[in-house]
Design a protein around this motif. Sequence first.
Motif, PDB file in Angstrom:
ATOM      1  N   ASP A   1       0.828  -1.207   0.000  1.00 56.80           N
ATOM      2  CA  ASP A   1       0.000   0.000   0.000  1.00 56.80           C
ATOM      3  C   ASP A   1       0.865   1.261   0.000  1.00 56.80           C
ATOM      4  O   ASP A   1       0.465   2.307  -0.534  1.00 56.80           O
ATOM      5  N   LYS A   2       2.059   1.168   0.611  1.00 54.39           N
ATOM      6  CA  LYS A   2       2.954   2.323   0.658  1.00 54.39           C
ATOM      7  C   LYS A   2       4.168   2.127  -0.241  1.00 54.39           C
ATOM      8  O   LYS A   2       4.741   3.104  -0.746  1.00 54.39           O
ATOM      9  N   TYR A   3       4.558   0.875  -0.445  1.00 56.50           N
ATOM     10  CA  TYR A   3       5.716   0.543  -1.278  1.00 56.50           C
ATOM     11  C   TYR A   3       5.249  -0.411  -2.380  1.00 56.50           C
ATOM     12  O   TYR A   3       5.424  -1.626  -2.300  1.00 56.50           O
ATOM     13  N   PRO A   4       4.624   0.120  -3.434  1.00 55.95           N
ATOM     14  CA  PRO A   4       3.957  -0.733  -4.426  1.00 55.95           C
ATOM     15  C   PRO A   4       4.900  -1.516  -5.336  1.00 55.95           C
ATOM     16  O   PRO A   4       4.480  -2.501  -5.957  1.00 55.95           O
ATOM     17  N   CYS A   5       6.151  -1.112  -5.426  1.00 62.39           N
ATOM     18  CA  CYS A   5       7.090  -1.766  -6.343  1.00 62.39           C
ATOM     19  C   CYS A   5       7.809  -2.913  -5.648  1.00 62.39           C
ATOM     20  O   CYS A   5       8.454  -2.710  -4.602  1.00 62.39           O
ATOM     21  N   ILE A   6       7.704  -4.113  -6.203  1.00 61.65           N
ATOM     22  CA  ILE A   6       8.486  -5.246  -5.708  1.00 61.65           C
ATOM     23  C   ILE A   6       9.795  -5.287  -6.499  1.00 61.65           C
ATOM     24  O   ILE A   6       9.824  -5.635  -7.674  1.00 61.65           O
ATOM     25  N   LEU A   7      10.888  -4.905  -5.842  1.00 65.35           N
ATOM     26  CA  LEU A   7      12.194  -4.896  -6.504  1.00 65.35           C
ATOM     27  C   LEU A   7      12.827  -6.286  -6.505  1.00 65.35           C
ATOM     28  O   LEU A   7      13.508  -6.670  -7.453  1.00 65.35           O
ATOM     29  N   GLN A   8      12.624  -7.011  -5.428  1.00 63.89           N
ATOM     30  CA  GLN A   8      13.128  -8.382  -5.333  1.00 63.89           C
ATOM     31  C   GLN A   8      12.077  -9.247  -4.646  1.00 63.89           C
ATOM     32  O   GLN A   8      11.448  -8.811  -3.674  1.00 63.89           O
ATOM     33  N   ARG A   9      11.909 -10.442  -5.151  1.00 69.13           N
ATOM     34  CA  ARG A   9      11.041 -11.422  -4.489  1.00 69.13           C
ATOM     35  C   ARG A   9      11.638 -12.794  -4.776  1.00 69.13           C
ATOM     36  O   ARG A   9      11.719 -13.218  -5.921  1.00 69.13           O
ATOM     37  N   THR A  10      12.080 -13.463  -3.728  1.00 69.50           N
ATOM     38  CA  THR A  10      12.701 -14.768  -3.887  1.00 69.50           C
ATOM     39  C   THR A  10      11.950 -15.772  -3.025  1.00 69.50           C
ATOM     40  O   THR A  10      11.777 -15.566  -1.816  1.00 69.50           O
ATOM     41  N   TYR A  11      11.515 -16.848  -3.661  1.00 68.97           N
ATOM     42  CA  TYR A  11      10.775 -17.896  -2.969  1.00 68.97           C
ATOM     43  C   TYR A  11      11.707 -19.051  -2.598  1.00 68.97           C
ATOM     44  O   TYR A  11      12.551 -19.473  -3.401  1.00 68.97           O
ATOM     45  N   TYR A  12      11.515 -19.568  -1.403  1.00 69.67           N
ATOM     46  CA  TYR A  12      12.210 -20.768  -0.955  1.00 69.67           C
ATOM     47  C   TYR A  12      11.187 -21.686  -0.280  1.00 69.67           C
ATOM     48  O   TYR A  12      10.029 -21.301  -0.097  1.00 69.67           O
ATOM     49  N   PHE A  13      11.636 -22.859   0.099  1.00 72.88           N
ATOM     50  CA  PHE A  13      10.791 -23.718   0.917  1.00 72.88           C
ATOM     51  C   PHE A  13      10.593 -23.052   2.278  1.00 72.88           C
ATOM     52  O   PHE A  13      11.558 -22.726   2.973  1.00 72.88           O
ATOM     53  N   ASN A  14       9.329 -22.839   2.653  1.00 67.48           N
ATOM     54  CA  ASN A  14       8.974 -22.310   3.971  1.00 67.48           C
ATOM     55  C   ASN A  14       9.736 -21.030   4.305  1.00 67.48           C
ATOM     56  O   ASN A  14      10.069 -20.785   5.460  1.00 67.48           O
ATOM     57  N   SER A  15       9.997 -20.206   3.314  1.00 72.88           N
ATOM     58  CA  SER A  15      10.692 -18.932   3.531  1.00 72.88           C
ATOM     59  C   SER A  15      10.600 -18.071   2.277  1.00 72.88           C
ATOM     60  O   SER A  15      10.456 -18.598   1.164  1.00 72.88           O
ATOM     61  N   GLU A  16      10.727 -16.774   2.479  1.00 68.36           N
ATOM     62  CA  GLU A  16      10.635 -15.829   1.361  1.00 68.36           C
ATOM     63  C   GLU A  16      11.433 -14.569   1.692  1.00 68.36           C
ATOM     64  O   GLU A  16      11.621 -14.225   2.870  1.00 68.36           O
ATOM     65  N   TYR A  17      11.871 -13.887   0.640  1.00 67.01           N
ATOM     66  CA  TYR A  17      12.522 -12.589   0.817  1.00 67.01           C
ATOM     67  C   TYR A  17      11.886 -11.568  -0.132  1.00 67.01           C
ATOM     68  O   TYR A  17      11.665 -11.868  -1.312  1.00 67.01           O
ATOM     69  N   TYR A  18      11.605 -10.358   0.378  1.00 65.79           N
ATOM     70  CA  TYR A  18      11.034  -9.278  -0.426  1.00 65.79           C
ATOM     71  C   TYR A  18      11.832  -7.991  -0.190  1.00 65.79           C
ATOM     72  O   TYR A  18      12.243  -7.689   0.944  1.00 65.79           O
ATOM     73  N   LEU A  19      11.994  -7.232  -1.276  1.00 70.97           N
ATOM     74  CA  LEU A  19      12.462  -5.857  -1.165  1.00 70.97           C
ATOM     75  C   LEU A  19      11.498  -4.989  -1.963  1.00 70.97           C
ATOM     76  O   LEU A  19      11.293  -5.205  -3.152  1.00 70.97           O
ATOM     77  N   PHE A  20      10.892  -4.013  -1.288  1.00 72.24           N
ATOM     78  CA  PHE A  20       9.896  -3.139  -1.901  1.00 72.24           C
ATOM     79  C   PHE A  20      10.458  -1.730  -2.080  1.00 72.24           C
ATOM     80  O   PHE A  20      11.332  -1.294  -1.313  1.00 72.24           O
ATOM     81  N   GLY A  21       9.940  -1.023  -3.078  1.00 73.93           N
ATOM     82  CA  GLY A  21      10.316   0.362  -3.299  1.00 73.93           C
ATOM     83  C   GLY A  21       9.084   1.257  -3.405  1.00 73.93           C
ATOM     84  O   GLY A  21       7.990   0.799  -3.735  1.00 73.93           O
TER      85      GLY A  21
ATOM     86  N   VAL B   1      11.546  -1.716 -13.511  1.00 73.29           N
ATOM     87  CA  VAL B   1      12.333  -2.784 -12.878  1.00 73.29           C
ATOM     88  C   VAL B   1      11.518  -3.543 -11.838  1.00 73.29           C
ATOM     89  O   VAL B   1      12.002  -4.505 -11.253  1.00 73.29           O
ATOM     90  N   CYS B   2      10.295  -3.113 -11.596  1.00 72.68           N
ATOM     91  CA  CYS B   2       9.455  -3.797 -10.609  1.00 72.68           C
ATOM     92  C   CYS B   2       9.115  -5.209 -11.088  1.00 72.68           C
ATOM     93  O   CYS B   2       8.842  -5.441 -12.262  1.00 72.68           O
ATOM     94  N   VAL B   3       9.081  -6.132 -10.151  1.00 72.22           N
ATOM     95  CA  VAL B   3       8.750  -7.520 -10.453  1.00 72.22           C
ATOM     96  C   VAL B   3       7.250  -7.635 -10.679  1.00 72.22           C
ATOM     97  O   VAL B   3       6.444  -7.013  -9.974  1.00 72.22           O
TER      98      VAL B   3
END
Length: 660
Positions: free
Chosen positions: A467-487, A493-495
């Motif tokens: 809602d405040k950071y609409p751009c997903i710069l990085q999104r990496t999926y793993y088993f039972n884990s995830e990483y996000y970087l928003f802009g 360049v948004c995912v």
Amino acid sequence: MKFDKYINELILGLIVVVAAYLRFYNYAELSISGDEVSVLHRLQFNTLKEVVDLGVRPDGHPAGVQVLMYFWTKVFGITEASIRFPFVISGIFVVVFSYLIPAYSFNKTVGLYCAATMCFLQFPLIYSQIARPYSPGLLFTLMSAWFWHLLLFRPNTRLVWKVVGYTLTTTLAIYMHYFSFFQVIVIGLTGFIFLNKRNYKGYVISAFFIFILFLPHFDISLGHLRLGGLREAGWLGSPSQEDNWFLRYIFFLFNNSYSVLAVLFSILFISLYHIRKKIALTKHHAIYLVWFILPFVVGYTYSVFVNPVLQRSVLIFSFPFLIFLVFSFVKDTSRSSPKLIMTIGLLVFGVVNTVYSQSFYQTNFFGVLKEIVQKSIDSVERYGGQNITMTVNVGHPHFINYYLDRYDKQIDFIPFRTDSYHLKYVNYGRQDLMKMIDIVDAAKTEYFSYCWSSGYSPSEIPEIIQDKYPCILQRTYYFNSEYYLFGRETTNVCVNNDQVFLLLNDFDKEETEWTKSGVGRMDSSGLNGSFGYQFTSEIEFGPTLEMKVKDLFNATDNLIHTSLWVNLENKQTDAIMVITLESPSKVYEWRGMNLSYFIKNEGEWAKCYHSWRFKHIRSKEDLIKVYVWNVGRESFVIDNFQVKVNEGNPIIFGKEDHSL
């Protein structure tokens, strides 16, 4: 020829070498898991007594692994390689005893086939590379079964050694895990059926000393029962909630592979065909069937009627006996060439299936910590720590600090709570979602980082951040884990957000997709003076979106996100946002989110979120319903009721078929 004389030992040696390679390969590079970090965290006491009192008693698992790790880490340290080494060694010796037991019970060719299969199957391989009770528990269970055979059926020689071997290995299995405890108790009770005047003394003496050696742990186990009954994990659900649990488990045992099933059961049926005129079931067939099936039956029953304890990992102590049964009808042969060709052929097929077809070494089987810490460090180094609001959702700060300390880095993650150090980075969702909303609202940075691992992450959190950071710069999926970087800024360049469905009901006009949408529509009552939907004491169920799964989802791993704005005069409202999944006969998944969780001030507009990933969709023809339930028949207004479906993490629970 000497080669022929020692052919069984030579083939077994080759199998053990392959088993060692498979288990040592990459074992030190794998991310440490949350469970392993928990073991290390419970070692941070000055004495063994404190480890037992403060680390073992509250945990719910026997003390064996914790005590082993207490002494082991003092000598060898806490790197991934050092803490896993004894568990890898245990996994290698499991293969040896997977030969010895069926070789004695049936014949040596059967033993070789069993050892080869235990060498390459994913199930024992996974738990040979992690510092958890399963690998040593399985080893001591099989060793106990081996000495059980010797003590009962070969009691005339070296009786003292057999008594000592059976006593120690059974006791060690008891100290490893409560399911290995149960397994060796089943094995031990079975032995009383075969007592006679030649073997009863040694067996009774062993039983007596096993009891004596367990006494130091008796009070600990009693305490675990007082915690509310044995339980494997608070997140674990009843197996009755999953269709065909046992059949799915059997498929998992054989690498989730139809080709492995086909090969192994072809060997079974061909073996039966060759001895069709003189098929003879022995006592070992009955014994191994009981040893395999009884832990499942008891675990399933206990999980349904008492506490959930049944998951695939806890049945590792019984599954080798199924492998023994599969190959039990294979005829022995004294000819070296056929035995060598068949066994090596089975081994090569299995290794290729595990390593290449199943991509074993490219697959995570546990939530990763190394990778999300590395991603966090990379983001800080690229964009600057002062420009990123860093958040993480893990069960304990030690989960993150393990790698931050290893890399000599410091990252200031924003805590969700300050009243508990242990829970500072835990967000359970529901009421806790407001903590994330507050963090996002207060954030002044250009970027926002969120990651989670080895637990539960509310699916609403990325929606709140966007809602405040609409751009997903990085999104990496793993088993039972995830990483996000928003802009903050939306750029090329948004995912891609992988949106599958979107529908907004702003109540400015009647929406045909929504039932009951027109009843409470009221001009000038909504957000920004527009139309809104007015709930009154006469309206219990508000506007409802009702659609078939196939019209909303394109795969079973999709996430459904709902949100709305609400204006309430009562912060303690009982009103609920509801998502249901229904077959023609019943509602089999119902999820609700209280609107009160999101209300800061009465009489002010607040945005509410409710997201869900369905555990099991039975049919694409089933219905998904989204609505607001006015439980207390109160007066309040909602607006901008949105339903969105996104593609989800396809490997969050492992490699699965997500087709509808």
